[in-house]
Design an enzyme around this catalytic site. Structure first.
Site, PDB file in Angstrom:
ATOM      1  N   GLY A  94      71.076  73.628  77.524  1.00  0.00           N
ATOM      2  CA  GLY A  94      72.472  73.996  77.742  1.00  0.00           C
ATOM      3  C   GLY A  94      73.263  74.114  76.453  1.00  0.00           C
ATOM      4  CG  HIS A 115      70.319  78.980  74.360  1.00  0.00           C
ATOM      5  ND1 HIS A 115      71.432  78.358  73.865  1.00  0.00           N
ATOM      6  CD2 HIS A 115      69.316  78.066  74.264  1.00  0.00           C
ATOM      7  CE1 HIS A 115      71.145  77.121  73.505  1.00  0.00           C
ATOM      8  NE2 HIS A 115      69.861  76.915  73.718  1.00  0.00           N
TER       9      HIS A 115
HETATM   10  P1  AMP Z   1      67.548  74.093  73.209  1.00  0.00           P
HETATM   11  O1  AMP Z   1      68.603  74.350  74.244  1.00  0.00           O
HETATM   12  O2  AMP Z   1      68.074  73.758  71.861  1.00  0.00           O
HETATM   13  O3  AMP Z   1      66.485  73.145  73.700  1.00  0.00           O
HETATM   14  O4  AMP Z   1      66.813  75.487  72.998  1.00  0.00           O
HETATM   15  C1  AMP Z   1      66.251  76.193  74.071  1.00  0.00           C
HETATM   16  C2  AMP Z   1      65.431  77.345  73.523  1.00  0.00           C
HETATM   17  O5  AMP Z   1      66.273  78.216  72.780  1.00  0.00           O
HETATM   18  C3  AMP Z   1      64.314  76.881  72.572  1.00  0.00           C
HETATM   19  O6  AMP Z   1      63.156  77.666  72.794  1.00  0.00           O
HETATM   20  C4  AMP Z   1      64.922  77.150  71.231  1.00  0.00           C
HETATM   21  O7  AMP Z   1      63.965  77.360  70.203  1.00  0.00           O
HETATM   22  C5  AMP Z   1      65.717  78.415  71.504  1.00  0.00           C
HETATM   23  N1  AMP Z   1      66.755  78.561  70.486  1.00  0.00           N
HETATM   24  C6  AMP Z   1      67.671  77.630  70.100  1.00  0.00           C
HETATM   25  N2  AMP Z   1      68.436  78.092  69.100  1.00  0.00           N
HETATM   26  C7  AMP Z   1      67.987  79.347  68.824  1.00  0.00           C
HETATM   27  C8  AMP Z   1      68.353  80.343  67.874  1.00  0.00           C
HETATM   28  N3  AMP Z   1      69.336  80.153  66.994  1.00  0.00           N
HETATM   29  N4  AMP Z   1      67.664  81.515  67.866  1.00  0.00           N
HETATM   30  C9  AMP Z   1      66.650  81.721  68.751  1.00  0.00           C
HETATM   31  N5  AMP Z   1      66.253  80.814  69.670  1.00  0.00           N
HETATM   32  C10 AMP Z   1      66.914  79.651  69.714  1.00  0.00           C
END
Ligand code: AMP
Length: 280
Positions: free
Chosen positions: A31, A37
């Site tokens: 989230g 995302h």
């Molecule tokens: P999180 O909500 O931080 O657990 O991230 C969920 C997914 O989004 C994971 O696969 C992350 O690697 C990806 N994600 C988070 N930040 C970025 C970003 N800046 N660019 C690309 N993917 C992202």
């Protein structure tokens, strides 16, 4: 967008979709959604017939209880963002849906992937990540799984999880490039917690990664690392690590012809930021 809170109902819905030949593109999140995302959603929409996002702040992957308590929650905004970008399904489970009574946590043999870098500084973190992703994959059973390169080591860990569990037979892993702010800062939910002055400092992480890439052909790796750590420390970061490692093993690079990645983890106040950049 259809919202599911119960694992069983979601599993039934998706099984029916799959029986009809529908391909499913899944991206798990915690989230506080941002354009990083949404880039995963965009890829899912391009490639799969049904896109599904999960939002679940997984308690078992937080080695620091304070970090868990302070993790940003912006649910209404998240839902608006997903709807406006055309997400088909949102899974919003409670802790009990993910870890029901009687749930036994698996133990995953991740080898050195679990002891280096994030694994070293966040003991137990990747076991928690594997638990939640394994359980989510059991519920969703997607055709494609989308992860961000922002969490480079996590991508390697999940790749390993898929082969350990045999799920690589059913699901194809896709890794999306890191989405950045204009000043280079990698988008992250934790950026919401930065003060104005911390936010102004934060792009230095990417700047040091970029400098290390530039310096690699002409300088010893050890010198590049020391310079980057010194520069970040002088700016006010408390650095966990700045490393340049083999992209596959995440161990120190001996052969400069092999693909390498620079990775950094550092604190601004109590906020821990990570970033990485492939360097050759
Ligand atoms: P999180 O909500 O931080 O657990 O991230 C969920 C997914 O989004 C994971 O696969 C992350 O690697 C990806 N994600 C988070 N930040 C970025 C970003 N800046 N660019 C690309 N993917 C992202």
């Amino acid at each position: 967008m259809i919202l599911f809170k119960e694992a069983k109902a979601l599993n039934q819905f998706l099984s029916d979709q799959k029986k009809n030949g529908t391909t499913i593109g899944f991206f798990p999140t915690m989230g506080a959604l941002h354009n990083g995302h949404i880039s995963l959603l965009d890829q899912a929409k391009k490639e799969a017939q049904l896109s599904i996002c999960s939002i679940f702040v997984n308690p078992t992957q937080f080695n620091n209880p304070d970090d868990f308590k302070k993790y940003p929650v912006t649910l209404e905004k998240d839902i608006d963002l997903l709807v406006s970008h055309g997400c088909d399904v949102l899974f919003l489970p409670s802790v009990e849906e993910i870890y029901p009574p009687g749930y036994k946590a698996g133990v995953y043999d991740l080898g050195t992937l679990e002891t280096v870098l994030e694994g070293h500084y966040r003991p137990g973190h990747f076991q928690g990540v594997c638990q939640v992703v394994d359980r989510l994959l059991e519920i969703v059973n997607p055709t494609f799984l989308y992860l961000g390169q922002k969490d480079f080591q996590q991508c390697q860990v999940i790749q390993k999880l898929l082969s350990l569990t045999g799920r690589n037979e059913q699901v194809t892993l896709r890794i999306s490039p890191t989405v950045r702010e204009k000043d280079g800062l990698a988008m992250s939910s934790r950026n919401l917690r930065l003060s104005q002055s911390q936010r102004a400092l934060a792009p230095a992480l990417f700047e040091e990664l970029r400098k290390s890439k530039e310096a690699l052909p002409s300088k010893p790796i050890e010198v590049i690392k020391q310079e980057a750590m010194r520069s970040l420390t002088e700016k006010g970061f408390v650095v966990d690590y700045f490393e340049i490692v083999d992209t596959q093993t995440l161990l120190p690079v001996n052969d400069r012809a092999k693909p390498a990645v620079a990775l950094v983890a550092a604190f601004l106040g109590d906020i821990r930021l990570i970033d990485n950049l492939p360097v050759n």
